[in-house]
Design a protein around this motif. Structure first.
Motif, mmCIF file in Angstrom:
data_model
loop_
_atom_site.group_PDB
_atom_site.id
_atom_site.type_symbol
_atom_site.label_atom_id
_atom_site.label_comp_id
_atom_site.label_asym_id
_atom_site.label_seq_id
_atom_site.Cartn_x
_atom_site.Cartn_y
_atom_site.Cartn_z
ATOM 1 N N VAL A 66 -24.583 50.814 38.893
ATOM 2 C CA VAL A 66 -23.953 51.276 40.118
ATOM 3 C C VAL A 66 -22.956 50.240 40.607
ATOM 4 O O VAL A 66 -22.996 49.082 40.239
ATOM 5 C CB VAL A 66 -25.009 51.555 41.215
ATOM 6 C CG1 VAL A 66 -25.917 52.689 40.796
ATOM 7 C CG2 VAL A 66 -25.827 50.297 41.513
ATOM 8 N N GLY A 67 -22.026 50.693 41.477
ATOM 9 C CA GLY A 67 -21.039 49.781 42.019
ATOM 10 C C GLY A 67 -19.913 49.510 41.039
ATOM 11 O O GLY A 67 -19.958 49.917 39.873
ATOM 12 N N PHE A 68 -18.908 48.834 41.498
ATOM 13 C CA PHE A 68 -17.758 48.514 40.645
ATOM 14 C C PHE A 68 -17.979 47.158 40.002
ATOM 15 O O PHE A 68 -18.144 46.147 40.686
ATOM 16 C CB PHE A 68 -16.476 48.503 41.483
ATOM 17 C CG PHE A 68 -15.231 48.475 40.641
ATOM 18 C CD1 PHE A 68 -14.604 49.658 40.297
ATOM 19 C CD2 PHE A 68 -14.698 47.281 40.184
ATOM 20 C CE1 PHE A 68 -13.460 49.664 39.512
ATOM 21 C CE2 PHE A 68 -13.562 47.264 39.402
ATOM 22 C CZ PHE A 68 -12.933 48.453 39.068
ATOM 23 N N PRO A 69 -17.976 47.083 38.666
ATOM 24 C CA PRO A 69 -18.268 45.816 37.992
ATOM 25 C C PRO A 69 -17.077 44.861 38.017
ATOM 26 O O PRO A 69 -15.927 45.287 37.955
ATOM 27 C CB PRO A 69 -18.581 46.263 36.557
ATOM 28 C CG PRO A 69 -17.755 47.491 36.375
ATOM 29 C CD PRO A 69 -17.744 48.179 37.714
ATOM 30 N N ALA A 102 -17.837 50.303 30.261
ATOM 31 C CA ALA A 102 -17.291 51.030 31.404
ATOM 32 C C ALA A 102 -16.223 52.003 30.915
ATOM 33 O O ALA A 102 -15.378 51.640 30.104
ATOM 34 C CB ALA A 102 -16.695 50.072 32.440
ATOM 35 N N VAL A 103 -16.282 53.236 31.416
ATOM 36 C CA VAL A 103 -15.309 54.273 31.054
ATOM 37 C C VAL A 103 -14.505 54.623 32.298
ATOM 38 O O VAL A 103 -15.074 55.022 33.317
ATOM 39 C CB VAL A 103 -16.003 55.538 30.516
ATOM 40 C CG1 VAL A 103 -14.973 56.580 30.105
ATOM 41 C CG2 VAL A 103 -16.924 55.197 29.347
ATOM 42 N N ILE A 104 -13.195 54.461 32.227
ATOM 43 C CA ILE A 104 -12.322 54.808 33.342
ATOM 44 C C ILE A 104 -11.788 56.216 33.125
ATOM 45 O O ILE A 104 -11.132 56.489 32.124
ATOM 46 C CB ILE A 104 -11.138 53.824 33.464
ATOM 47 C CG1 ILE A 104 -11.639 52.378 33.547
ATOM 48 C CG2 ILE A 104 -10.275 54.173 34.678
ATOM 49 C CD1 ILE A 104 -12.471 52.079 34.759
ATOM 50 N N GLN A 240 -21.235 53.139 32.040
ATOM 51 C CA GLN A 240 -20.843 53.401 33.426
ATOM 52 C C GLN A 240 -19.501 54.120 33.470
ATOM 53 O O GLN A 240 -18.508 53.652 32.910
ATOM 54 C CB GLN A 240 -20.745 52.085 34.204
ATOM 55 C CG GLN A 240 -20.387 52.276 35.680
ATOM 56 C CD GLN A 240 -20.285 50.971 36.439
ATOM 57 O OE1 GLN A 240 -20.334 49.901 35.833
ATOM 58 N NE2 GLN A 240 -20.148 51.043 37.743
ATOM 59 N N TYR A 241 -19.474 55.264 34.142
ATOM 60 C CA TYR A 241 -18.228 56.014 34.335
ATOM 61 C C TYR A 241 -17.669 55.698 35.711
ATOM 62 O O TYR A 241 -18.388 55.732 36.714
ATOM 63 C CB TYR A 241 -18.470 57.511 34.201
ATOM 64 C CG TYR A 241 -18.515 57.979 32.769
ATOM 65 C CD1 TYR A 241 -17.493 58.747 32.219
ATOM 66 C CD2 TYR A 241 -19.579 57.631 31.936
ATOM 67 C CE1 TYR A 241 -17.516 59.164 30.897
ATOM 68 C CE2 TYR A 241 -19.615 58.035 30.612
ATOM 69 C CZ TYR A 241 -18.583 58.806 30.101
ATOM 70 O OH TYR A 241 -18.618 59.207 28.792
ATOM 71 N N ILE A 286 -10.928 44.892 37.041
ATOM 72 C CA ILE A 286 -12.091 44.720 36.176
ATOM 73 C C ILE A 286 -11.672 43.933 34.936
ATOM 74 O O ILE A 286 -10.722 44.297 34.244
ATOM 75 C CB ILE A 286 -12.712 46.083 35.789
ATOM 76 C CG1 ILE A 286 -13.932 45.886 34.880
ATOM 77 C CG2 ILE A 286 -11.696 47.003 35.138
ATOM 78 C CD1 ILE A 286 -14.713 47.163 34.662
ATOM 79 N N ASN A 287 -12.334 42.817 34.692
ATOM 80 C CA ASN A 287 -12.071 42.004 33.507
ATOM 81 C C ASN A 287 -12.814 42.583 32.310
ATOM 82 O O ASN A 287 -13.891 43.174 32.466
ATOM 83 C CB ASN A 287 -12.514 40.561 33.749
ATOM 84 C CG ASN A 287 -11.648 39.858 34.784
ATOM 85 O OD1 ASN A 287 -10.629 39.269 34.444
ATOM 86 N ND2 ASN A 287 -12.048 39.928 36.045
ATOM 87 N N PHE A 288 -12.259 42.393 31.124
ATOM 88 C CA PHE A 288 -12.896 42.946 29.932
ATOM 89 C C PHE A 288 -12.753 41.984 28.756
ATOM 90 O O PHE A 288 -11.851 41.143 28.718
ATOM 91 C CB PHE A 288 -12.285 44.304 29.568
ATOM 92 C CG PHE A 288 -10.800 44.291 29.356
ATOM 93 C CD1 PHE A 288 -10.230 43.814 28.181
ATOM 94 C CD2 PHE A 288 -9.944 44.776 30.346
ATOM 95 C CE1 PHE A 288 -8.855 43.809 27.987
ATOM 96 C CE2 PHE A 288 -8.560 44.779 30.170
ATOM 97 C CZ PHE A 288 -8.018 44.298 28.973
#
Length: 445
Positions: A66-69, A102-104, A240-241, A286-288
Motif C-alpha cells: 500500500v502507499g506510494f513506494p 510496481a506497475v504504472i 503493486q499497481y 519513484i526510483n528503480f
C-alpha cells in the motif's frame, strides 16, 4: 527533453552489466564494489517498514503493498496484457517478497486499452519461429488457467482454429510456413481448394489456391477476462499497481562507464527514477533498479521521455512503435449463416471474420491500405469504411454475407512496429537497466 542530473551515489544495483560478445559498447572505468545484495535488501525492507508501505507476515500469504513506494526493484510502465503478464511471471518465478514490482497504469478502467479492445485471437500461423513459440506458450498457459488461477478461472476460449486463405501467388509461402509451424509443435493442415469447399460449403473458393487450418491450440477468447486474471494474479503475489502517468525520467551521471565514441569527459546519463503524475495532479517520484517499457501503443512516446530517439549516438535510434487504429465491426447474417464450426477466417486480402456467439452474429475487420491510416486522436468508428472497403470482400468470400446488417462497432489501437511489425523484446543497447516489451502489431497471443 531536459535531463535532470543527480549527484553521483554509490552503485546499488544487484544486476551486473553484461555485454554482447560482438558489440562491446562500454566498459568499467574502475572496480567499485556493489552494495551487497543482502545489505541492500535489509535496508529497503527497513525503510518500507518505517514508512508503512509494506506489511510482512511470516508464514502468511503476502499482503498487498500500500502507499506510494520511494523505490522499486522493477518498474513496469503499462498494465495491459504484456505489462501484467511480466509482473505476474516475475512474481511467479520467485519468492513474492524477495523484491518489489510496481506497475504504472494510466487508466485502471482499461477503457482505451489495446488489450481489451482487441479481438482476442490465439494462433500459431506465423512465419517467424519466435512468434510461433510465443503462441505455443500462450496456448499452454490458457490450457492450464484453472490449475493456475483456480476452478473459477474462465476466459471463454473458443477452440475453432484459424483458417488462413492464400491465392495462387501466396500458396507456396503458406505451405512453407505450415511446415515450420508443425515442426515447432503447432498442429495445422494445408487444404487444397476443393477440400476447403467440402469442409466449409458456405465459402466461395474460386480465387483461393490453398488454405491452412489450425486443428488444435488456436481460437479466440475474452481479452478482458485474461487481463483481469493476470492482473489479479500479479497483485496476489504482491505486485503493486499504481494509477498514474509517467511524465518524465530522472537521470544520474555515471562516471564509472565510458561510452565508445564519446568525447573525453562526457559520461552516460543513466535513468534511475520516474516522475509520476497522480490522478489528482500531484507529482511523485519513484526510483528503480530496472524499468520495463510495456506501454503498448504509447511505448514509443514513453521511450522518448528516456531520450530514446531524440538523443545522440545510440539514443538517436527511436523505438519504432506507434498507435495504429483498427475498426472492428459486429454484423448479423440472418439467413444461412456459416456454421457453428466456423474458424477465424483470414482472407488473402487481409479481411477477417469469425463468429460472435451461437447466433448469426460475426465480428470482422480489415487493416487500412498503406497511406490510408485513420486518425488516432480518438476512437471514433468510420462506418462508411465498412460499406466501401470491407463488405464487398466479405460478400465475395461468403455469398450469405451479401445481406449483412451492421449491429455495432468499436475501434482500438495496435502497438504497431513500423520497422517489421514484430514484437520488440529485450534490453536497450545503451541503458542496460531499461527493457522493452512492445510492438506486437496485433499478432495476437
Amino acid at each position: 527533453m531536459l535531463l535532470k542530473r543527480l549527484p553521483s551515489t554509490p552503485l546499488t544495483y544487484t544486476f551486473r552489466r553484461t555485454f554482447h560478445k560482438n558489440s562491446v559498447l562500454a566498459f568499467r572505468k574502475d572496480d567499485r564494489e556493489f552494495e551487497h545484495p543482502l545489505t541492500r535488501t535489509v535496508r529497503i525492507l527497513m525503510n518500507d517498514l518505517k514508512t508503512g508501505f509494506t506489511q510482512i507476515s511470516k508464514g502468511q500469504i503476502p499482503h498487498p503493498v500500500v502507499g506510494f513506494p520511494q523505490f522499486t526493484d522493477v518498474l513496469i510502465v503499462g498494465g495491459g496484457a504484456i505489462g501484467s503478464s511480466i509482473a505476474y511471471w516475475l512474481k511467479e518465478k520467485s519468492n513474492p517478497d524477495s523484491f518489489h514490482v510496481a506497475v504504472i497504469e494510466q487508466d485502471p478502467t482499461y477503457a482505451k486499452c489495446a488489450t481489451t479492445l482487441s479481438v482476442g485471437g490465439l494462433r500459431q500461423q506465423f512465419s517467424l519461429p519466435e512468434n510461433i513459440n510465443l503462441s505455443l506458450f500462450g496456448a499452454e498457459f490458457i490450457r492450464s488457467l484453472k490449475k493456475r488461477f483456480g476452478p473459477e478461472a474462465d476466459i471463454s476460449f473458443t477452440p475453432h482454429g484459424y483458417l488462413v486463405l492464400a491465392s495462387e501467388e501466396g500458396a507456396e509461402q503458406l505451405i512453407e510456413n505450415s511446415k515450420l509451424q508443425n515442426e515447432l509443435g503447432a498442429i495445422n493442415v494445408i487444404l487444397p481448394k476443393h477440400n476447403i469447399k467440402d469442409r466449409f460449403p458456405w465459402l466461395n473458393v474460386d480465387d483461393v489456391e490453398v488454405g491452412c487450418l489450425g486443428l488444435e491450440k488456436e481460437g479466440w477468447f475474452d481479452p478482458w477476462s485474461l487481463l483481469q486474471l493476470l492482473k489479479t494474479g500479479a497483485e496476489k503475489k504482491n505486485a503493486q499497481y499504481i494509477h498514474g502517468e509517467v511524465v518524465e525520467f530522472l537521470f544520474q551521471e555515471r562516471d564509472d562507464i565510458i561510452i565508445k565514441g564519446r568525447e573525453e569527459g562526457s559520461f552516460l546519463q543513466h535513468p534511475i527514477a520516474a516522475v509520476i503524475k497522480m490522478p489528482d495532479g500531484e507529482i511523485k517520484t519513484i526510483n528503480f533498479a530496472i524499468c520495463i517499457i510495456a506501454a503498448g501503443p504509447q511505448s514509443g512516446q514513453i521511450a522518448q521521455k528516456l531520450d530514446i530517439g531524440v538523443g545522440e549516438g545510440l539514443l538517436s535510434v527511436p523505438l519504432p512503435v506507434e498507435p495504429r487504429k483498427r475498426y472492428v465491426y459486429v454484423v448479423e447474417c440472418e439467413k444461412d449463416p456459416p456454421g457453428l464450426n466456423t474458424p477465424m477466417t483470414i482472407d488473402h486480402t487481409g479481411a477477417y471474420f469469425r463468429r460472435d456467439g451461437l447466433g448469426g452474429k460475426f465480428i470482422c475487420g480489415i487493416s487500412p491500405e498503406i497511406g490510408d491510416e485513420p486518425d488516432v486522436s480518438n476512437l471514433d468508428v468510420n462506418y462508411e469504411y465498412f460499406d466501401k472497403r470491407l463488405w464487398p470482400i466479405l460478400a465475395q468470400r461468403v455469398p450469405a454475407f451479401n445481406a449483412l446488417k451492421v449491429k455495432g462497432a468499436w475501434s482500438g489501437f495496435y502497438d504497431f512496429n513500423k520497422f517489421d511489425e514484430n514484437g520488440i523484446v529485450g534490453p536497450h543497447p545503451l541503458f542496460t537497466n531499461v527493457y522493452i516489451a512492445t510492438g506486437f502489431s496485433g499478432h495476437g497471443t
